[in-house]
Design an enzyme around this catalytic site. Sequence first.
Site, PDB file in Angstrom:
ATOM      1  N   LYS A  77       9.238 -15.452  -8.022  1.00 21.53           N
ATOM      2  CA  LYS A  77       8.264 -14.452  -8.247  1.00 21.53           C
ATOM      3  C   LYS A  77       7.065 -14.662  -9.314  1.00 21.53           C
ATOM      4  O   LYS A  77       7.779 -15.103 -10.436  1.00 21.53           O
ATOM      5  CB  LYS A  77       8.969 -13.063  -8.599  1.00 21.53           C
ATOM      6  CG  LYS A  77       8.023 -12.004  -8.699  1.00 21.53           C
ATOM      7  CD  LYS A  77       7.982 -11.335  -7.309  1.00 21.53           C
ATOM      8  CE  LYS A  77       7.036 -10.243  -6.892  1.00 21.53           C
ATOM      9  NZ  LYS A  77       5.520 -10.483  -6.932  1.00 21.53           N
ATOM     10  N   LYS A 101      11.625 -13.277 -17.937  1.00 20.83           N
ATOM     11  CA  LYS A 101      11.259 -11.918 -17.886  1.00 20.83           C
ATOM     12  C   LYS A 101      12.016 -11.242 -16.764  1.00 20.83           C
ATOM     13  O   LYS A 101      12.529 -10.021 -17.103  1.00 20.83           O
ATOM     14  CB  LYS A 101       9.616 -12.079 -17.332  1.00 20.83           C
ATOM     15  CG  LYS A 101       9.010 -10.615 -17.630  1.00 20.83           C
ATOM     16  CD  LYS A 101       7.321 -10.781 -17.251  1.00 20.83           C
ATOM     17  CE  LYS A 101       6.656 -12.101 -18.033  1.00 20.83           C
ATOM     18  NZ  LYS A 101       5.281 -11.914 -17.707  1.00 20.83           N
ATOM     19  N   LYS A 113       4.981 -19.446 -10.564  1.00 17.71           N
ATOM     20  CA  LYS A 113       3.898 -19.182 -10.926  1.00 17.71           C
ATOM     21  C   LYS A 113       2.855 -20.028 -10.114  1.00 17.71           C
ATOM     22  O   LYS A 113       3.297 -21.225  -9.550  1.00 17.71           O
ATOM     23  CB  LYS A 113       3.377 -19.553 -12.563  1.00 17.71           C
ATOM     24  CG  LYS A 113       2.161 -18.687 -13.004  1.00 17.71           C
ATOM     25  CD  LYS A 113       2.523 -17.300 -13.284  1.00 17.71           C
ATOM     26  CE  LYS A 113       1.503 -16.464 -13.871  1.00 17.71           C
ATOM     27  NZ  LYS A 113       1.894 -15.162 -14.289  1.00 17.71           N
ATOM     28  N   THR A 197       1.300  -3.021 -15.517  1.00 18.33           N
ATOM     29  CA  THR A 197       1.493  -3.921 -16.644  1.00 18.33           C
ATOM     30  C   THR A 197       1.088  -3.442 -17.837  1.00 18.33           C
ATOM     31  O   THR A 197       1.819  -3.339 -18.835  1.00 18.33           O
ATOM     32  CB  THR A 197       0.881  -5.363 -16.453  1.00 18.33           C
ATOM     33  OG1 THR A 197       1.298  -5.880 -15.403  1.00 18.33           O
ATOM     34  CG2 THR A 197       1.139  -6.214 -17.708  1.00 18.33           C
ATOM     35  N   ASN A 228      -7.338  -6.405 -16.344  1.00 19.19           N
ATOM     36  CA  ASN A 228      -6.460  -5.249 -15.673  1.00 19.19           C
ATOM     37  C   ASN A 228      -5.315  -4.932 -16.680  1.00 19.19           C
ATOM     38  O   ASN A 228      -5.218  -3.734 -16.997  1.00 19.19           O
ATOM     39  CB  ASN A 228      -5.491  -6.204 -14.559  1.00 19.19           C
ATOM     40  CG  ASN A 228      -4.298  -5.321 -14.085  1.00 19.19           C
ATOM     41  OD1 ASN A 228      -3.307  -5.080 -14.819  1.00 19.19           O
ATOM     42  ND2 ASN A 228      -4.198  -4.994 -12.914  1.00 19.19           N
ATOM     43  N   SER A 356       6.006  -4.795  -9.225  1.00 19.51           N
ATOM     44  CA  SER A 356       6.173  -5.654  -8.097  1.00 19.51           C
ATOM     45  C   SER A 356       7.403  -5.527  -7.380  1.00 19.51           C
ATOM     46  O   SER A 356       7.588  -5.603  -6.146  1.00 19.51           O
ATOM     47  CB  SER A 356       5.984  -6.838  -8.502  1.00 19.51           C
ATOM     48  OG  SER A 356       4.337  -7.300  -8.617  1.00 19.51           O
TER      49      SER A 356
HETATM   50  P1  NAD Z   1      -7.785 -10.252 -15.750  1.00 17.46           P
HETATM   51  O1  NAD Z   1      -8.481 -11.546 -15.284  1.00 17.46           O
HETATM   52  O2  NAD Z   1      -7.881  -8.970 -15.111  1.00 17.46           O
HETATM   53  O3  NAD Z   1      -8.579  -9.993 -17.432  1.00 17.46           O
HETATM   54  C1  NAD Z   1      -8.396 -11.034 -18.284  1.00 17.46           C
HETATM   55  C2  NAD Z   1      -9.207 -10.373 -19.431  1.00 17.46           C
HETATM   56  O4  NAD Z   1      -9.614 -11.297 -20.554  1.00 17.46           O
HETATM   57  C3  NAD Z   1     -10.847 -10.389 -19.011  1.00 17.46           C
HETATM   58  O5  NAD Z   1     -11.349  -9.137 -19.614  1.00 17.46           O
HETATM   59  C4  NAD Z   1     -11.349 -11.550 -19.637  1.00 17.46           C
HETATM   60  O6  NAD Z   1     -12.792 -11.386 -19.802  1.00 17.46           O
HETATM   61  C5  NAD Z   1     -10.593 -11.591 -20.963  1.00 17.46           C
HETATM   62  N1  NAD Z   1     -10.649 -12.989 -21.548  1.00 17.46           N
HETATM   63  C6  NAD Z   1     -10.854 -14.267 -21.025  1.00 17.46           C
HETATM   64  N2  NAD Z   1     -10.835 -15.242 -21.934  1.00 17.46           N
HETATM   65  C7  NAD Z   1     -10.773 -14.631 -22.979  1.00 17.46           C
HETATM   66  C8  NAD Z   1     -11.044 -14.685 -24.627  1.00 17.46           C
HETATM   67  N3  NAD Z   1     -11.184 -16.363 -24.804  1.00 17.46           N
HETATM   68  N4  NAD Z   1     -11.302 -13.967 -25.506  1.00 17.46           N
HETATM   69  C9  NAD Z   1     -10.964 -12.808 -24.962  1.00 17.46           C
HETATM   70  N5  NAD Z   1     -10.879 -12.381 -23.788  1.00 17.46           N
HETATM   71  C10 NAD Z   1     -10.740 -12.943 -22.920  1.00 17.46           C
HETATM   72  O7  NAD Z   1      -6.129 -10.768 -16.381  1.00 17.46           O
HETATM   73  P2  NAD Z   1      -5.059  -9.794 -16.487  1.00 17.46           P
HETATM   74  O8  NAD Z   1      -4.365  -9.649 -15.154  1.00 17.46           O
HETATM   75  O9  NAD Z   1      -5.639  -8.611 -17.211  1.00 17.46           O
HETATM   76  O10 NAD Z   1      -4.091 -10.765 -17.307  1.00 17.46           O
HETATM   77  C11 NAD Z   1      -4.158 -10.951 -18.787  1.00 17.46           C
HETATM   78  C12 NAD Z   1      -2.918 -11.671 -19.430  1.00 17.46           C
HETATM   79  O11 NAD Z   1      -1.976 -10.738 -18.819  1.00 17.46           O
HETATM   80  C13 NAD Z   1      -2.671 -13.037 -18.870  1.00 17.46           C
HETATM   81  O12 NAD Z   1      -1.826 -13.659 -19.880  1.00 17.46           O
HETATM   82  C14 NAD Z   1      -1.631 -12.749 -17.628  1.00 17.46           C
HETATM   83  O13 NAD Z   1      -0.739 -13.778 -17.317  1.00 17.46           O
HETATM   84  C15 NAD Z   1      -0.909 -11.455 -18.277  1.00 17.46           C
HETATM   85  N6  NAD Z   1      -0.256 -10.811 -17.211  1.00 17.46           N
HETATM   86  C16 NAD Z   1      -0.876 -10.123 -16.387  1.00 17.46           C
HETATM   87  C17 NAD Z   1      -0.145  -9.148 -15.571  1.00 17.46           C
HETATM   88  C18 NAD Z   1      -0.720  -8.450 -14.251  1.00 17.46           C
HETATM   89  O14 NAD Z   1      -0.003  -7.673 -13.738  1.00 17.46           O
HETATM   90  N7  NAD Z   1      -2.080  -8.641 -14.053  1.00 17.46           N
HETATM   91  C19 NAD Z   1       1.290  -9.225 -15.835  1.00 17.46           C
HETATM   92  C20 NAD Z   1       1.844  -9.826 -16.744  1.00 17.46           C
HETATM   93  C21 NAD Z   1       1.109 -10.570 -17.509  1.00 17.46           C
END
Ligand code: NAD
Length: 430
Positions: A77, A101, A113, A197, A228, A356
């Site tokens: 997953k 996790k 992943k 999340t 997100n 999920s």
């Molecule tokens: P996303 O694409 O929705 O958002 C990412 C955000 O980070 C955007 O606002 C982008 O502009 C910003 N960003 C990118 N580069 C940057 C930088 N150098 N400095 C500052 N901001 C920057 O992605 P997401 O789903 O919110 O995921 C963010 C993190 O959370 C990732 O590490 C992801 O692996 C982790 N994560 C996400 C989920 C999920 O359900 N979406 C679950 C667990 C972990």
Amino acid sequence: MSVEVQKSKKEDNTLTATLNMIKQSIELSELSNDVYEHLKTPMRFVEVAVPVEMDDGSTKVFTGYRSQHNNVFGPYKGGIRYHPAVTTDSIKALSMWMTLKCSLVGVPFGGGKGAIVCDPLTMSMKEKERMTRSYVRVLGSILGPETDIPAPDVATDGQVMAWIADEYSNIMRVPSFGVVTGKPLAVGGCVGRTEATGKGVFFVTREAAAATGMDLEKARVAVQGFGNVGSNAAILFAEAGSPVVAVSDVSGGVYNPKGLDILALVNHVERTGFVKGFPGGDEITNADLLTIDCDVLIPAALENQLKGDNADQVKAKIIIEGANGPTTPEADHILKDNNILLVPDILANSGGVTVSYFEWVQNNYGFRWDLGTVNRRLEEKMTEAFKLVYSFYCEKCIGSDMRTGAYRYSIQRLAEAMQFRGWIRNGTHS
Ligand code: NAD
């Protein structure tokens, strides 16, 4: 036990750091080296060529990956990421974190992943759709509701998941929406998954504040990343009355010591695409955000943001890792020495995989839960996971940090399952 963790030729500190943490946790828990043997590499790692017809009629072949790290608890997953800087090592590390996790939070999944090396900001929706469908076709049968279930990650969302579900269903010739989670509601999604999340980050912060005697309502929060995870967490903090004083995204950041108007910021980002230019605060850089005057810092963007050269300037008392891998080992040491409580990614952002799991359960038995049920079960899971890990850390990991506690707790569960399944003979002795 004397396994040397080698750096891969293509140096990637994220993978090396993860392997070192796993190895160290196994040693501290006096588990067998056989556990490390199973965890040190993905069970399967595939690299695929993803051909895409671009809007101008030309063909571009992107590189795609899927890492299936470990399935001792159930199907692999983990999210799919669209980003230009993805490497094989970073995807392997991300899949390892998923294994840890799922074990930690107690959902019956393994770790996986995937990614496509691309710049989604320069692609049209049609190009992204063709690329997504092509990726599913070339990965073919290694995905499946009982084998490997992708989800959203950086730059992928419900729409991308719907394309995956559709393409996979076409290939299998049966509607098979359980192959992905994080889908829109119309095609078998789960209410509350999009916010899950960020919501989990909020619940964990609430517990961390209670454990350390911090008044959450007065806590000044800074959030790096307004996608997100970051935006949904920020909305919840604002709703709870905590002033969100700083927010940033890839374009830069904004700061208002009295608290930003988060809903106005959400509207601004919807309109313009970025945080930059929001009139309700002073402009700051991403670097400024990490060391801004605040009580709770939530890195929710990408890996390796808190490092040896900025960790010493962090003013927050609590750090909640919304992102995966935002802190380097060097920074971990500095933050611990400065008595900052860091709630690690494998716990802090596990709300996504938890819901999920709820989505997958509902797909499997064809029944929908209401939002109240989803949120209540998420809150229970996150609160329980925090309490278990925090008390394990306080009791068994004296002088160490909460990341070590979380790794040890998670790996002990993995070792137990490996032993019962007969993968290792004796998990508890080194
Ligand atoms: P996303 O694409 O929705 O958002 C990412 C955000 O980070 C955007 O606002 C982008 O502009 C910003 N960003 C990118 N580069 C940057 C930088 N150098 N400095 C500052 N901001 C920057 O992605 P997401 O789903 O919110 O995921 C963010 C993190 O959370 C990732 O590490 C992801 O692996 C982790 N994560 C996400 C989920 C999920 O359900 N979406 C679950 C667990 C972990």
